[in-house]
Design a protein around this motif. Structure first.
Motif, PDB file in Angstrom:
ATOM      1  N   PRO A 198      -0.573  -4.106  -4.273  1.00 55.23           N
ATOM      2  CA  PRO A 198      -0.468  -3.869  -2.635  1.00 55.23           C
ATOM      3  C   PRO A 198       0.839  -4.770  -2.354  1.00 55.23           C
ATOM      4  O   PRO A 198       1.279  -4.757  -0.996  1.00 55.23           O
ATOM      5  CB  PRO A 198      -1.728  -4.084  -2.130  1.00 55.23           C
ATOM      6  N   GLU A 199       0.953  -5.900  -3.031  1.00 59.11           N
ATOM      7  CA  GLU A 199       1.968  -6.520  -2.605  1.00 59.11           C
ATOM      8  C   GLU A 199       3.480  -6.149  -3.173  1.00 59.11           C
ATOM      9  O   GLU A 199       3.769  -5.681  -4.154  1.00 59.11           O
ATOM     10  CB  GLU A 199       1.800  -8.060  -3.257  1.00 59.11           C
ATOM     11  N   ALA A 200       4.537  -6.353  -2.150  1.00 62.30           N
ATOM     12  CA  ALA A 200       5.788  -6.136  -2.406  1.00 62.30           C
ATOM     13  C   ALA A 200       6.465  -7.137  -3.185  1.00 62.30           C
ATOM     14  O   ALA A 200       6.156  -8.157  -3.063  1.00 62.30           O
ATOM     15  CB  ALA A 200       6.526  -5.696  -1.215  1.00 62.30           C
ATOM     16  N   HIS A 202      10.927   2.013  -3.768  1.00 67.02           N
ATOM     17  CA  HIS A 202       9.565   1.858  -3.054  1.00 67.02           C
ATOM     18  C   HIS A 202       8.731   2.949  -3.483  1.00 67.02           C
ATOM     19  O   HIS A 202       8.877   4.035  -2.734  1.00 67.02           O
ATOM     20  CB  HIS A 202       9.844   1.787  -1.353  1.00 67.02           C
ATOM     21  N   VAL A 242       4.756   4.659  -3.187  1.00 71.50           N
ATOM     22  CA  VAL A 242       3.580   4.650  -2.783  1.00 71.50           C
ATOM     23  C   VAL A 242       2.830   5.680  -3.273  1.00 71.50           C
ATOM     24  O   VAL A 242       2.854   6.559  -3.560  1.00 71.50           O
ATOM     25  CB  VAL A 242       3.797   4.847  -1.310  1.00 71.50           C
ATOM     26  N   HIS A 279       3.123   0.199  -4.045  1.00 71.06           N
ATOM     27  CA  HIS A 279       2.153   0.076  -3.041  1.00 71.06           C
ATOM     28  C   HIS A 279       0.998   1.002  -3.165  1.00 71.06           C
ATOM     29  O   HIS A 279       1.051   2.211  -3.012  1.00 71.06           O
ATOM     30  CB  HIS A 279       2.833   0.023  -1.682  1.00 71.06           C
ATOM     31  N   GLU A 337       4.160   2.519   5.053  1.00 73.41           N
ATOM     32  CA  GLU A 337       4.500   2.317   3.820  1.00 73.41           C
ATOM     33  C   GLU A 337       4.805   3.772   3.441  1.00 73.41           C
ATOM     34  O   GLU A 337       5.761   3.961   2.881  1.00 73.41           O
ATOM     35  CB  GLU A 337       3.277   1.542   2.954  1.00 73.41           C
TER      36      GLU A 337
END
Length: 226
Positions: free
Chosen positions: A5-7, A17, A19, A56, A86
């Motif tokens: 869950p950490e970028a 990105h 998700v 994420h 997100e």
């Protein structure tokens, strides 16, 4: 490629990105496991092409109370709003739902009802579903695809359905004959997603704490709408 869950660095030019939205209701959850493996397959291929995958995970079961509250009033908890942010800023989405009565779960649908209708226009989406029997595999085409077509996403032709028997067993570190075909389908779907994501530019993302831009609607449009 682990799911976190950490970028890593959402503002790296070569970052994408991804998700992962899991509608799994249990812990552990076969839907979450499938979603993670699908995202990992795509992320590994993006990494091989020099693109940094920021992955994420959103488990909507952890937001069940907040989702229910948000469906009856405008209040949204910080956790729910963060999850929606997100999703709405994703370069690509991997989403999986368990099969309930030949469709997705009610909680799964309630979460997507809260996503802005225009936020994912043209965004690649890879679909997956889990169920007790392969007879439910058409749920992806009859229920999931129409939902994400309504949101005007770029729904990939590839998808993955995993029945209970598909998971098989691992003995002595070796996958069973039943597990191997599932992984092949996951790898093929991940390859399709990576090939699409790699060709698209990264979407701009808001800085942490930055407010969502206000949508300004011309007054004449408001009059026509009324």
């Amino acid at each position: 490629m682990s799911i976190s869950p950490e970028a890593t660095d959402p503002f790296t030019p070569q970052a994408r990105h991804l998700v992962v939205v899991s509608g799994g209701l249990g812990d552990p959850s076969s839907s979450t496991q499938l979603a993670n493996r699908m995202a990992t397959a795509a992320a590994d291929l993006l990494s091989a092409e020099g693109i940094v995958p920021e992955v994420h995970l959103v488990e909507i079961r952890l937001l069940a109370t907040e989702i229910a509250e948000a469906t009856v009033n405008t209040a949204r908890s910080e956790a729910l709003q963060a999850a929606l942010d997100e999703v709405e800023q994703a370069d690509a989405v991997v989403t999986v739902s368990p099969t309930f009565k030949a469709s997705y779960s009610g909680l799964f649908k309630a979460f997507w009802d809260l996503v802005d209708n225009d936020a994912l226009r043209g965004v690649p989406v890879l679909l997956g579903a889990t169920g007790g029997t392969p007879r439910h595999s058409l749920m992806i085409d009859t229920a999931l695809r129409p939902l994400f077509s309504y949101l005007r996403t770029k729904v990939l032709s590839s998808s993955v359905f995993a029945a209970s028997d598909d998971w098989g067993e691992v003995t002595g570190g070796q996958e069973s004959a039943r597990t191997t075909p599932l992984q092949h389908r996951i790898d093929a779907a991940g390859e399709d997603l990576a090939s699409v994501v790699g060709r698209l530019p990264a979407r701009p993302r808001r800085q942490s704490g930055e407010a969502k831009p206000l949508e300004v609607i011309p007054f004449d449009q408001l009059l026509r709408g009324n």
